[in-house]
Motif scaffolding. Structure first.
Motif, PDB file in Angstrom:
ATOM      1  N   THR A  52      65.466 -25.732  51.283  1.00  0.00           N
ATOM      2  CA  THR A  52      66.388 -24.665  51.684  1.00  0.00           C
ATOM      3  C   THR A  52      65.767 -23.706  52.687  1.00  0.00           C
ATOM      4  OG1 THR A  52      65.667 -23.349  49.796  1.00  0.00           O
ATOM      5  CG2 THR A  52      67.578 -24.757  49.481  1.00  0.00           C
ATOM      6  N   LYS A 100      73.952 -26.423  44.681  1.00  0.00           N
ATOM      7  CA  LYS A 100      73.759 -24.979  44.721  1.00  0.00           C
ATOM      8  C   LYS A 100      72.905 -24.602  45.920  1.00  0.00           C
ATOM      9  CE  LYS A 100      72.133 -21.172  41.781  1.00  0.00           C
ATOM     10  NZ  LYS A 100      71.493 -20.827  40.483  1.00  0.00           N
ATOM     11  N   LYS A 101      72.016 -25.488  46.312  1.00  0.00           N
ATOM     12  CA  LYS A 101      71.102 -25.214  47.412  1.00  0.00           C
ATOM     13  C   LYS A 101      71.849 -25.212  48.749  1.00  0.00           C
ATOM     14  CE  LYS A 101      67.216 -27.581  45.177  1.00  0.00           C
ATOM     15  NZ  LYS A 101      66.264 -28.710  45.294  1.00  0.00           N
ATOM     16  N   ASN A 102      71.200 -24.621  49.746  1.00  0.00           N
ATOM     17  CA  ASN A 102      71.746 -24.587  51.099  1.00  0.00           C
ATOM     18  C   ASN A 102      71.403 -25.897  51.804  1.00  0.00           C
ATOM     19  OD1 ASN A 102      72.992 -23.558  53.340  1.00  0.00           O
ATOM     20  ND2 ASN A 102      71.246 -22.351  54.012  1.00  0.00           N
ATOM     21  N   ALA A 157      70.134 -26.634  56.091  1.00  0.00           N
ATOM     22  CA  ALA A 157      70.879 -25.816  57.049  1.00  0.00           C
ATOM     23  C   ALA A 157      69.947 -24.879  57.799  1.00  0.00           C
ATOM     24  CB  ALA A 157      71.963 -25.023  56.315  1.00  0.00           C
ATOM     25  N   ALA A 158      68.938 -24.356  57.099  1.00  0.00           N
ATOM     26  CA  ALA A 158      68.008 -23.411  57.725  1.00  0.00           C
ATOM     27  C   ALA A 158      67.229 -24.044  58.868  1.00  0.00           C
ATOM     28  CB  ALA A 158      67.046 -22.865  56.676  1.00  0.00           C
ATOM     29  N   GLU A 215      69.632 -24.186  61.820  1.00  0.00           N
ATOM     30  CA  GLU A 215      69.840 -22.816  62.300  1.00  0.00           C
ATOM     31  C   GLU A 215      68.651 -22.339  63.127  1.00  0.00           C
ATOM     32  OE1 GLU A 215      72.613 -21.263  58.551  1.00  0.00           O
ATOM     33  OE2 GLU A 215      70.441 -20.917  58.568  1.00  0.00           O
ATOM     34  N   ALA A 234      75.325 -19.840  61.919  1.00  0.00           N
ATOM     35  CA  ALA A 234      75.389 -20.154  60.487  1.00  0.00           C
ATOM     36  C   ALA A 234      75.753 -21.624  60.366  1.00  0.00           C
ATOM     37  CB  ALA A 234      76.427 -19.285  59.782  1.00  0.00           C
ATOM     38  N   MET A 253      76.465 -24.930  57.858  1.00  0.00           N
ATOM     39  CA  MET A 253      76.952 -25.192  56.509  1.00  0.00           C
ATOM     40  C   MET A 253      77.527 -26.600  56.432  1.00  0.00           C
ATOM     41  SD  MET A 253      80.389 -22.824  56.716  1.00  0.00           S
ATOM     42  CE  MET A 253      79.469 -21.541  57.592  1.00  0.00           C
ATOM     43  N   LYS A 276      77.734 -16.584  54.598  1.00  0.00           N
ATOM     44  CA  LYS A 276      78.437 -17.803  54.997  1.00  0.00           C
ATOM     45  C   LYS A 276      79.756 -17.976  54.261  1.00  0.00           C
ATOM     46  CE  LYS A 276      74.271 -20.413  56.193  1.00  0.00           C
ATOM     47  NZ  LYS A 276      73.534 -21.689  56.018  1.00  0.00           N
ATOM     48  N   HIS A 277      79.771 -17.582  52.995  1.00  0.00           N
ATOM     49  CA  HIS A 277      80.952 -17.848  52.180  1.00  0.00           C
ATOM     50  C   HIS A 277      82.160 -17.030  52.608  1.00  0.00           C
ATOM     51  CE1 HIS A 277      79.196 -14.260  50.308  1.00  0.00           C
ATOM     52  NE2 HIS A 277      80.399 -14.000  49.829  1.00  0.00           N
TER      53      HIS A 277
END
Length: 536
Positions: free
Chosen positions: A174, A415-417, A428-429, A432, A445, A447, A510-511
């Motif tokens: 993540t 749950k993780k990104n 995702a990081a 990014e 961002a 996702m 993000k959400h």
């Protein structure tokens, strides 16, 4: 669980018990560039080749405490070299063939191998990584291995034990850069033992089964889970270069496969082909995998004539949980119950157990007395990440699940990104961080977004500095990524937005970008860039 056995000991037992039985096979493949007529080798003959390779490594000074990186694709040489290295206590670091120069440079700097063994056709790819790396091991072409093996700078010491590192497999995390999962020899053998212990219709028959696994050997599924299961049961692993739906049924029939491995993407691609007699002209007893869409599960079993056994595992713990006992939960996202040696809890964000069947994070351990037994050894050079994953004496998987009254666990989401695309984990990081180095990107961002074929695709929401937010700019950003990271990590969708919501501490929210319950792919102005993502 066989976690007190080395790989060398397990392979020697297989050779003495099943010497004349087939160990490893490659389907025929015209135009593939290697072994176009196919290939098969017995346990006894493989043992001779492994010993010959081990003698070359040994005479050059390789042994316990050394690491060797490999870029050998899905070829038999990868398996033979891995077994030779394991017998000497050398740790193998496989390189993803899709890696670009910067990704190879990171792997070399992080794992610090003594040498890199690669295909001559991959030499320029490796040199590109070497040119950006502060750690510069010698590159040895596989084709010149016997005569060009460079000696290690450090001496070897001691003999392999079950605790000796066997592999370092890189898996996306993540925080951006992939983490190196250190797997011990005992761990790898134990994963094969767990596969061999599956019940119901998923039971392997010693010395009789042929396991067709189209997944990459640099991943734990083919390179550890099924390979070690084949060794501990005296069975044969069949290794194509990759999954190709047009060749699937012919290869399975021609190689006489009795067990097949799949990922979620495999089933819809096979179901999307026109029905033919080939899809029933096989000897397959069962398939094992993960991610089959519930609405396709029963239909695929009926059409192809064998059960698809859903299971759950991860590089850090490949002693899988499986929905292998009848009656199975076909058409759901069930993947198994806790077993002896894998205790499981479902918890909330504070680590408190949630009542069934409410969803929560899956956390696991071996037992209260020995929580880490049978798990990976840790993340290379990252004790903090290892301890964070193991907080409170339980390994936190990052997967959200719920548990039914029968104890069956059902997958909900991650749950993780992390984005899960065609079996590859994408941080995702990491995407990014790369996009933010582009001179025209102000904020980004990344996702996951649903993909009907690949499970998930990469979506990048981008705030530009001054550039025009059009398709040409989107294509340029994707190409910028393709030049620097593996193709599958690049955005498949780009949405230029005027701003991205943040907290008071500038943490991206993000959400809140898309309304809950909506599909971002239907948003006005979103651009589809999936056609640009192709293997190099």
């Amino acid at each position: 669980m066989r976690d007190e056995t080395t790989i060398g000991e397990a392979f020697a037992t297989a050779v003495s018990t099943w010497g004349d039985r087939p160990f490893f096979a490659v389907p025929a493949g015209v135009g593939r560039g290697y072994l176009e007529a196919g290939f098969e080798i017995s346990y006894a003959d493989a043992a001779k080749e492994v010993e010959a390779l081990a003698a070359i490594y040994r005479s050059a000074g390789y042994g316990l405490g050394h690491r060797v990186a490999t870029l050998l694709e899905n070829r038999p040489e990868y398996v033979l070299h891995k077994l030779a290295l394991s017998s000497l206590g050398v740790c193998c670091v496989p390189i993803n063939p899709e890696y670009r120069a910067g990704e190879i440079a990171y792997l070399l700097e992080h794992s610090e191998p003594e040498i890199v063994i690669g295909l001559a056709a991959r030499r320029q790819q490796l040199l590109g990584g070497l040119s950006e790396s502060a750690h510069r091991p010698a590159i040895v072409n596989l084709e010149e291995f016997a005569s060009a093996l460079a000696k290690p700078l450090r001496p070897a010491s001691g003999r392999a034990t079950p605790e000796t590192p066997s592999s370092i497999l890189y898996t996306s995390g993540t925080t951006g850069r992939p983490k190196g999962c250190v797997l011990s020899q005992g761990y790898e053998v134990a994963t094969g033992g767990r596969y061999a212990a599956l019940g119901g219709q998923a039971a392997l028959r010693a010395g009789q089964d042929r396991i067709y696994n189209p997944l990459p050997l640099y991943h734990a599924n083919a390179g550890v889970f099924s390979l070690m299961a084949a060794i501990v049961t005296g069975n044969c692993q069949i290794q194509p270069d990759r999954f190709r739906p047009q060749r699937w049924w012919n290869e399975i029939a021609e190689t006489r496969a009795t067990v097949v491995h799949y990922l979620g993407i495999v089933v819809p691609l096979l179901m999307g082909q026109a029905p033919s007699a080939d899809e029933r002209a096989h000897q397959v007893r069962f398939a094992v995998g993960a991610g089959v869409e519930p609405e396709l599960h029963a239909a695929a079993e009926q059409r192809f004539g064998f059960p698809l056994i859903e299971l759950w595992g991860m590089t850090e713990m490949v002693r899988v949980l499986a929905d292998d006992i009848e009656p199975r939960h076909v058409g759901t996202r069930a993947f198994g119950r806790a077993i002896d040696g894998v205790e499981a809890r479902v918890v909330d964000d504070d680590g408190r157990d949630v009542a069934d069947p409410h969803p929560g994070e899956l956390i696991i351990r071996h037992s209260a007395a020995t929580p880490r037994r049978g798990f990976f050894s840790g993340y290379l050079k990252d004790e903090a990440a290892t301890e964070l994953a193991w907080r409170d004496g339980w390994f936190h998987t990052g997967d959200v699940v719920w548990r039914g009254p029968d104890g069956m666990l059902h997958f909900v989401d991650r749950k993780k990104n992390i984005i899960r695309r065609s079996g590859e984990n994408i941080a995702a990081a990491e995407v990014e961080a790369l996009l933010l180095t582009h001179p025209e990107v102000h904020q980004v961002a990344v996702m996951p977004v649903k993909d009907e074929l690949r499970e998930e695709e990469v979506l990048a929401c981008i705030v530009l500095k001054q550039a025009r937010p059009d398709k040409a700019m989107a294509d340029a950003l994707v190409q910028y990524c393709l030049d620097r990271i593996a193709y599958y990590k690049a955005p498949g969708w780009i949405h230029f937005v005027p701003d991205i919501p943040t907290t008071g501490t500038q943490k991206i929210q993000k959400h809140t970008i898309y309304p809950k319950g909506t599909d971002p792919r239907s948003a006005a102005g979103i651009l589809d860039t999936r056609s640009l993502k192709r293997r190099q």
